[in-house]
Motif scaffolding. Structure first.
Motif, short mmCIF file in Angstrom:
data_model
loop_
_atom_site.label_atom_id
_atom_site.label_comp_id
_atom_site.label_asym_id
_atom_site.label_seq_id
_atom_site.Cartn_x
_atom_site.Cartn_y
_atom_site.Cartn_z
N TYR A 33 -74.81 -17.42 72.96
CA TYR A 33 -75.58 -18.16 71.96
C TYR A 33 -77.04 -17.71 71.99
N TRP A 34 -77.65 -17.75 70.83
CA TRP A 34 -79.10 -17.58 70.73
C TRP A 34 -79.69 -18.86 70.14
N TYR A 35 -80.80 -19.30 70.76
CA TYR A 35 -81.54 -20.45 70.27
C TYR A 35 -83.01 -20.05 70.14
N ARG A 36 -83.72 -20.84 69.36
CA ARG A 36 -85.15 -20.64 69.23
C ARG A 36 -85.82 -21.98 69.50
N GLN A 37 -86.93 -21.92 70.24
CA GLN A 37 -87.65 -23.14 70.55
C GLN A 37 -89.12 -22.93 70.21
N SER A 38 -89.56 -23.64 69.19
CA SER A 38 -90.98 -23.60 68.84
C SER A 38 -91.73 -24.56 69.75
N LEU A 39 -93.04 -24.41 69.80
CA LEU A 39 -93.87 -25.16 70.72
C LEU A 39 -93.63 -26.66 70.60
N GLY A 40 -93.27 -27.30 71.71
CA GLY A 40 -93.11 -28.74 71.75
C GLY A 40 -91.88 -29.27 71.03
N GLY A 51 -66.07 -13.93 72.01
CA GLY A 51 -65.13 -12.83 72.17
C GLY A 51 -65.31 -11.78 71.08
N ASN A 52 -64.20 -11.40 70.48
CA ASN A 52 -64.22 -10.39 69.42
C ASN A 52 -64.24 -10.99 68.03
N SER A 53 -64.37 -12.30 67.95
CA SER A 53 -64.39 -12.97 66.65
C SER A 53 -65.70 -12.69 65.92
N ALA A 54 -65.66 -12.86 64.61
CA ALA A 54 -66.88 -12.70 63.83
C ALA A 54 -67.89 -13.76 64.25
N PRO A 55 -69.15 -13.39 64.42
CA PRO A 55 -70.15 -14.36 64.88
C PRO A 55 -70.45 -15.41 63.81
N ASP A 56 -70.88 -16.56 64.28
CA ASP A 56 -71.37 -17.60 63.38
C ASP A 56 -72.87 -17.42 63.23
N LYS A 57 -73.29 -16.98 62.07
CA LYS A 57 -74.71 -16.69 61.82
C LYS A 57 -75.40 -17.81 61.06
N SER A 58 -74.76 -18.97 60.99
CA SER A 58 -75.24 -20.02 60.10
C SER A 58 -76.64 -20.53 60.45
N GLY A 59 -77.08 -20.31 61.69
CA GLY A 59 -78.38 -20.81 62.08
C GLY A 59 -79.54 -19.84 61.88
N LEU A 60 -79.24 -18.61 61.51
CA LEU A 60 -80.31 -17.63 61.33
C LEU A 60 -81.21 -18.08 60.17
N PRO A 61 -82.53 -18.14 60.37
CA PRO A 61 -83.43 -18.71 59.37
C PRO A 61 -83.66 -17.83 58.15
N ALA B 94 -66.45 -32.36 69.02
CA ALA B 94 -65.09 -31.96 69.39
C ALA B 94 -64.78 -30.57 68.86
N GLY B 95 -64.39 -29.67 69.74
CA GLY B 95 -64.04 -28.31 69.35
C GLY B 95 -65.22 -27.50 68.86
N SER B 96 -66.41 -28.02 69.02
CA SER B 96 -67.58 -27.34 68.49
C SER B 96 -68.14 -26.36 69.50
N TYR B 97 -68.73 -25.30 69.00
CA TYR B 97 -69.40 -24.35 69.88
C TYR B 97 -70.89 -24.58 69.91
N GLN B 98 -71.38 -25.44 69.06
CA GLN B 98 -72.81 -25.66 69.02
C GLN B 98 -73.21 -26.84 69.87
N LEU B 99 -74.32 -26.68 70.58
CA LEU B 99 -74.97 -27.82 71.21
C LEU B 99 -76.15 -28.20 70.34
#
Lengths: 115, 111
Positions: A33-40, A51-61, B94-99
């Protein structure tokens, strides 16, 4: 064994330049996982690899952000044409499987400063 | 919207006192995890409590979970200056990969 490692620990760049951030997960962990944390602030989810599954990119800004994971291990987060609002700490985490059953282990982060 | 909102935002106590931090969430969870962060860098996992558990202990840490109230609390007993850090709760659906993280509680333990 070693924990999650990230490099560089600090990165200062000029607005408009591209940057690459690297993450080495714990050996054998399938989820990254990749996360971003802005100040505070709390952590903002960016992208998830399993694994080899397609990544979930839904959080990319924006489309300036991209990430890849080679060989199911090391991951690189790339930010193109950096902007000042991209300044933050970028955290990588890995887990054996799902956070619903497994702990996420975090790296020390990369502090990105865009001038 | 963010889940896992911590309360209070900041807490200052004397060494030896107990510190209690609370976390609320909005939707159902599979588990809730507490993390500590020093100096704005990497997070250290403290405790994971599952939705069918009500209380867990780890050393001086005690976590409770009340799914009817959608809340959790982290108690640090006999605090030490080294406990000074930010504490985050994170929800896993449940079943989620996101925290999903809250904004954290900044704890200061005064020697």
């Amino acid at each position: 064994g070693a924990g999650v490692s990230q490099s560089p620990s600090n990165k200062v760049t000029e607005k408009g330049k591209d940057v690459e951030l690297r993450c080495d997960p714990i050996s054998g962990h399938t989820a990254l996982y990749w996360y971003r944390q802005s100040l505070g602030q709390g952590l903002e989810f960016l992208i998830y690899f399993q694994g080899n599954s397609a990544p979930d990119k839904s959080g990319l800004p924006s489309d300036r952000f991209s990430a890849e994971r080679t060989g199911g291990s090391v991951s690189t987060l790339t930010i193109q044409r950096t902007q000042q609002e991209d300044s933050a700490v970028y955290l990588c985490a890995s887990s054996a499987w799902l956070p619903s059953t497994d702990t996420q282990y975090f790296g020390p982060g990369t502090r990105l400063t865009v001038l | 919207s963010q889940q896992g909102e911590e309360d209070p935002q900041a807490l200052s106590i004397q060494e030896g006192e107990n510190a209690t931090m609370n976390c609320s969430y909005k939707t159902s969870i599979n588990n809730l995890q507490w993390y500590r962060q020093n100096s704005g860098r990497g997070l250290v996992h403290l405790i994971l409590i599952r939705s069918n558990e009500r209380e867990k202990h780890s050393g001086r840490l005690r976590v409770t979970l009340d799914t009817s109230k959608k809340s959790s609390s982290l108690l640090i007993t006999a605090s030490r200056a080294a406990d000074t850090a930010s504490y985050f709760c994170a929800k896993a659906g449940a079943g989620s990969y996101q925290l999903t993280f809250g904004k954290g509680t900044k704890l200061s333990v005064i020697p």
